[in-house]
Structures are given as C-alpha cells and as structure tokens.
Design a protein around this motif. Structure first.
Motif, PDB file in Angstrom:
ATOM      1  N   VAL A   1       1.113  -1.348   0.035  1.00 31.92           N
ATOM      2  CA  VAL A   1      -0.441  -0.136  -0.239  1.00 31.92           C
ATOM      3  C   VAL A   1       1.029   1.841  -0.151  1.00 31.92           C
ATOM      4  N   SER A   2       1.849   1.234   0.775  1.00 28.19           N
ATOM      5  CA  SER A   2       3.068   2.079   1.278  1.00 28.19           C
ATOM      6  C   SER A   2       3.995   2.217  -0.674  1.00 28.19           C
ATOM      7  N   LEU A   3       3.765   2.002  -1.266  1.00 26.50           N
ATOM      8  CA  LEU A   3       4.028   2.313  -2.350  1.00 26.50           C
ATOM      9  C   LEU A   3       3.142   2.603  -3.755  1.00 26.50           C
ATOM     10  N   LEU A   4       1.988   2.936  -3.513  1.00 23.81           N
ATOM     11  CA  LEU A   4       1.026   2.970  -4.441  1.00 23.81           C
ATOM     12  C   LEU A   4       1.114   4.547  -4.444  1.00 23.81           C
ATOM     13  N   ASP A   5       1.042   5.145  -5.630  1.00 25.18           N
ATOM     14  CA  ASP A   5       0.851   6.755  -6.172  1.00 25.18           C
ATOM     15  C   ASP A   5      -0.030   6.869  -5.417  1.00 25.18           C
ATOM     16  N   PRO A   6       0.745   8.106  -5.327  1.00 26.78           N
ATOM     17  CA  PRO A   6      -0.282   9.144  -3.975  1.00 26.78           C
ATOM     18  C   PRO A   6      -1.758   9.193  -5.071  1.00 26.78           C
ATOM     19  N   ASP A   7      -1.461   9.381  -6.022  1.00 29.39           N
ATOM     20  CA  ASP A   7      -2.799  10.384  -7.074  1.00 29.39           C
ATOM     21  C   ASP A   7      -3.483   8.870  -7.733  1.00 29.39           C
ATOM     22  N   GLY A   8      -2.811   7.736  -7.755  1.00 30.53           N
ATOM     23  CA  GLY A   8      -4.446   6.895  -7.739  1.00 30.53           C
ATOM     24  C   GLY A   8      -5.067   6.162  -6.538  1.00 30.53           C
ATOM     25  N   ASP A   9      -5.980   5.404  -6.518  1.00 33.72           N
ATOM     26  CA  ASP A   9      -6.688   4.706  -5.986  1.00 33.72           C
ATOM     27  C   ASP A   9      -6.330   2.625  -6.280  1.00 33.72           C
ATOM     28  N   ALA A  10      -6.911   2.260  -5.382  1.00 32.63           N
ATOM     29  CA  ALA A  10      -6.311   0.799  -4.840  1.00 32.63           C
ATOM     30  C   ALA A  10      -8.166   0.395  -4.408  1.00 32.63           C
ATOM     31  N   ILE A  11      -8.072  -1.204  -4.747  1.00 30.64           N
ATOM     32  CA  ILE A  11      -9.145  -1.942  -4.005  1.00 30.64           C
ATOM     33  C   ILE A  11      -8.287  -2.858  -2.923  1.00 30.64           C
ATOM     34  N   ILE A  12      -8.643  -3.253  -1.780  1.00 28.35           N
ATOM     35  CA  ILE A  12      -7.667  -4.688  -2.288  1.00 28.35           C
ATOM     36  C   ILE A  12      -9.378  -5.645  -1.396  1.00 28.35           C
ATOM     37  N   VAL A  13      -8.814  -6.487  -2.541  1.00 26.34           N
ATOM     38  CA  VAL A  13      -9.968  -7.672  -2.064  1.00 26.34           C
ATOM     39  C   VAL A  13      -9.064  -9.015  -1.082  1.00 26.34           C
ATOM     40  N   PRO A  14     -10.164  -9.065   0.123  1.00 28.16           N
ATOM     41  CA  PRO A  14      -8.984 -10.069   0.315  1.00 28.16           C
ATOM     42  C   PRO A  14      -9.540 -11.401   0.161  1.00 28.16           C
ATOM     43  N   LEU A  15      -8.083 -12.537   0.209  1.00 28.25           N
ATOM     44  CA  LEU A  15      -8.876 -13.886  -0.462  1.00 28.25           C
ATOM     45  C   LEU A  15      -8.596 -14.448   1.167  1.00 28.25           C
ATOM     46  N   LEU A  16      -9.561 -14.107   1.823  1.00 27.73           N
ATOM     47  CA  LEU A  16     -10.179 -14.960   2.774  1.00 27.73           C
ATOM     48  C   LEU A  16     -11.519 -15.206   2.977  1.00 27.73           C
ATOM     49  N   LEU A  17     -11.960 -15.923   3.638  1.00 31.71           N
ATOM     50  CA  LEU A  17     -13.666 -16.698   2.537  1.00 31.71           C
ATOM     51  C   LEU A  17     -14.137 -16.088   4.206  1.00 31.71           C
TER      52      LEU A  17
ATOM     53  N   VAL B   1      -7.668   4.119  -0.706  1.00 31.08           N
ATOM     54  CA  VAL B   1      -7.307   2.816  -1.003  1.00 31.08           C
ATOM     55  C   VAL B   1      -8.859   2.166  -0.750  1.00 31.08           C
ATOM     56  N   GLY B   2      -9.838   1.396  -0.939  1.00 32.70           N
ATOM     57  CA  GLY B   2     -11.502   0.421  -0.257  1.00 32.70           C
ATOM     58  C   GLY B   2     -10.384  -0.086   0.391  1.00 32.70           C
ATOM     59  N   VAL B   3     -11.041  -1.594   0.410  1.00 28.91           N
ATOM     60  CA  VAL B   3     -11.646  -2.965   0.883  1.00 28.91           C
ATOM     61  C   VAL B   3     -12.489  -3.109   0.553  1.00 28.91           C
ATOM     62  N   ALA B   4     -12.717  -4.533  -0.363  1.00 26.77           N
ATOM     63  CA  ALA B   4     -13.528  -4.901  -0.553  1.00 26.77           C
ATOM     64  C   ALA B   4     -14.157  -6.553   0.119  1.00 26.77           C
ATOM     65  N   ALA B   5     -15.254  -6.611  -0.109  1.00 29.09           N
ATOM     66  CA  ALA B   5     -16.188  -7.839   0.530  1.00 29.09           C
ATOM     67  C   ALA B   5     -14.545  -9.342   1.020  1.00 29.09           C
ATOM     68  N   SER B   6     -15.260  -9.875   1.794  1.00 34.42           N
ATOM     69  CA  SER B   6     -13.884 -11.482   1.777  1.00 34.42           C
ATOM     70  C   SER B   6     -14.515 -11.918   1.053  1.00 34.42           C
ATOM     71  N   LEU B   7     -14.006 -13.699   0.639  1.00 36.10           N
ATOM     72  CA  LEU B   7     -14.847 -13.701  -0.804  1.00 36.10           C
ATOM     73  C   LEU B   7     -15.951 -14.876  -0.134  1.00 36.10           C
ATOM     74  N   GLY B   8     -16.143 -15.200   0.611  1.00 39.77           N
ATOM     75  CA  GLY B   8     -16.960 -15.714   1.467  1.00 39.77           C
ATOM     76  C   GLY B   8     -18.336 -14.946   2.465  1.00 39.77           C
ATOM     77  N   PRO B   9     -19.473 -15.610   2.608  1.00 46.18           N
ATOM     78  CA  PRO B   9     -20.485 -16.508   1.538  1.00 46.18           C
ATOM     79  C   PRO B   9     -20.791 -15.822   0.547  1.00 46.18           C
ATOM     80  N   HIS B  10     -20.290 -17.348  -0.129  1.00 48.59           N
ATOM     81  CA  HIS B  10     -21.026 -17.166  -1.727  1.00 48.59           C
ATOM     82  C   HIS B  10     -21.154 -18.030  -2.475  1.00 48.59           C
ATOM     83  N   PRO B  11     -22.452 -18.194  -3.348  1.00 50.42           N
ATOM     84  CA  PRO B  11     -22.850 -19.499  -3.548  1.00 50.42           C
ATOM     85  C   PRO B  11     -22.247 -19.917  -4.137  1.00 50.42           C
ATOM     86  N   VAL B  12     -21.285 -19.495  -4.795  1.00 49.62           N
ATOM     87  CA  VAL B  12     -20.001 -20.425  -5.570  1.00 49.62           C
ATOM     88  C   VAL B  12     -19.130 -21.078  -4.964  1.00 49.62           C
ATOM     89  N   LEU B  13     -18.604 -20.817  -3.203  1.00 53.63           N
ATOM     90  CA  LEU B  13     -18.338 -21.725  -2.940  1.00 53.63           C
ATOM     91  C   LEU B  13     -18.934 -22.738  -1.680  1.00 53.63           C
TER      92      LEU B  13
END
Length: 239
Positions: free
Chosen positions: A52-68, A89-101
């Motif tokens: 995260v510290s290496l991201l471009d200050p003028d950019g944006d990012a989404i952290i996707v937790p590869l967690l259940l 920086v935004g944070v997405a939901a964890s992968l679970g719960p989800h029907p595909v799992l």
C-alpha cells in the motif's frame, strides 16, 4: 487506473502458496489490463502495508481479501492498511460467504467420495471475531441448500465446536461415516489438522479453481464503484 491488491493470509506450505497464487494468476489472466499486486498479512511477503505504501498517491486501489470470512484480518489488519494509505484505498468484501463457494464444496465432497448418507462437518479455520462465525453459518446454509445430507460446523481454532469435537458428535449422532468438507482456500497447517480430526475422509481445499478468481474480480467490481471517503473509512466493500 485502479489497482487490485489481492491480499491473503500467507503460509509456509509450498502447495498452499501455489493454490493462492493460482487465484492471483487467474485474476491476471482474466483481466490482463488490470494492475494486480499480491500482498499478505502474515508469514509471507510482501506485507500488505508495504504494498500500500508504494501506491501512487494520485491513484486509487481496492484491496480484495482472499479470505473466506470477515474476521480480524479484514476488520483490523486490512482496514488499518487501507486507512493509513496516502492514496485512496477501498476494501472489498471477503470471498465468503457466496453460493459459488458452496458449489465448489459440493464438488470437492463428491470428488472425495461423499454421499448424502454421510454426515458432513463443514470445517472452517475459525476466528475470535463473531462476525466470522456468522459468515460460516451463512455458508453452511448455502451448502445445506445444495447438499442433501446432514451438515454441521466445526472450527480449527478460536471458536467452538472444534473440528474434532464436531466430528465426534457427528459420529455419535449418525453412527455412520463422517466426512469433513474443508472450507479452506489452500492446503497448509489447518488442512493438515483436519486430516487428524477423526473423520473417515477429508475433502480437498477450494483452490485451485478458476471460479475463485472470478469471485475475487466480482468483489473488486462491487467495491470499486464508488470509491468514497465513507467506504474507505469503513474498510468494507459491498457483499
């Protein structure tokens, strides 16, 4: 361009690392124009905070937790890294719960030789955060909708019942075979403990499976729009 940071727990297990890498590689193959970085909250590097510290200050990012589930790592470690970033920086939901799992779990059970006559123990890693247990309960509901047999829950750590206790209770109740449905992304320490829990057999972890990369991309999309000050402060994307 918005960056996707695929963040997992980290493991010393070589097969586990390959399984998680298969998800990240799947994201890159599916979205070749997307900037994708890999990060970890424990055991492995690069550390999420460093990425995260290496991201471009003028950019944006989404952290996707590869967690259940939405446990400590999502609510604390990942949210802290996002909140302390110079860029948005935004944070997405964890992968679970989800029907595909649940779909993948059913396939893993069939591959392991399970039948509806067997008692299935859904085995999750466990967390001290009660919201993580809620996520596992919701996944169990999804699995019961797809699997015609009995399904109960056990945890590897930090929650009850433990997997060995859940297996023992299932055997005492059913009198038949007991199968562990491994609700883990990858092999490693927790999956090794499942093999010692007393079940007749244990299903393989969820990864590798191409649907996991697509699920991660779906979580990314949901969290990307909009990237607001509210979503950044909350640290949690839409489910």
């Amino acid at each position: 361009m918005t960056t996707l940071i695929a963040c997992s727990h980290g493991t010393n297990d070589a097969a586990g690392r390959m399984a998680i890498r298969s998800i990240v590689d799947g994201i890159r193959r599916s979205r070749p124009a997307l900037s994708v970085h890999e990060a970890f909250v424990d055991v492995q590097g690069p550390d999420l905070g460093e990425v995260v510290s290496l991201l471009d200050p003028d950019g944006d990012a989404i952290i996707v937790p590869l967690l259940l589930s939405t446990g400590y790592h999502v609510r604390v470690d990942i949210a802290r890294a996002a909140g302390g970033a110079a860029s948005q920086v935004g944070v997405a939901a964890s992968l679970g719960p989800h029907p595909v799992l649940a779909e993948i779990l059913v396939e893993r059970l069939v591959q392991a030789g399970a039948t509806p006559a067997d008692h299935v123990v859904l085995a999750a890693a466990g967390s001290s955060d009660p919201r993580a247990a809620d996520d596992v309960e919701r996944l169990a509901t999804l699995l019961r909708a797809s699997w015609p047999g009995t399904v109960t829950i056990g945890y590897g750590a930090s929650a009850t019942p433990s997997v060995p206790a859940a297996v023992a209770a299932a055997r005492a109740t059913s009198g038949g075979r007991v199968v562990i449905a491994s609700y883990l992304l990858a092999p490693g320490y927790f999956h090794d403990r499942l093999l010692e829990a007393g079940a007749d057999f244990v299903s393989a972890p969820l990864a590798p499976d191409p649907r996991l990369a697509e699920l991660a991309i779906d979580r990314y999309r949901s969290a990307r729009l909009p990237l607001t000050g509210t979503s950044r402060a909350a640290g949690i994307g839409a489910r």
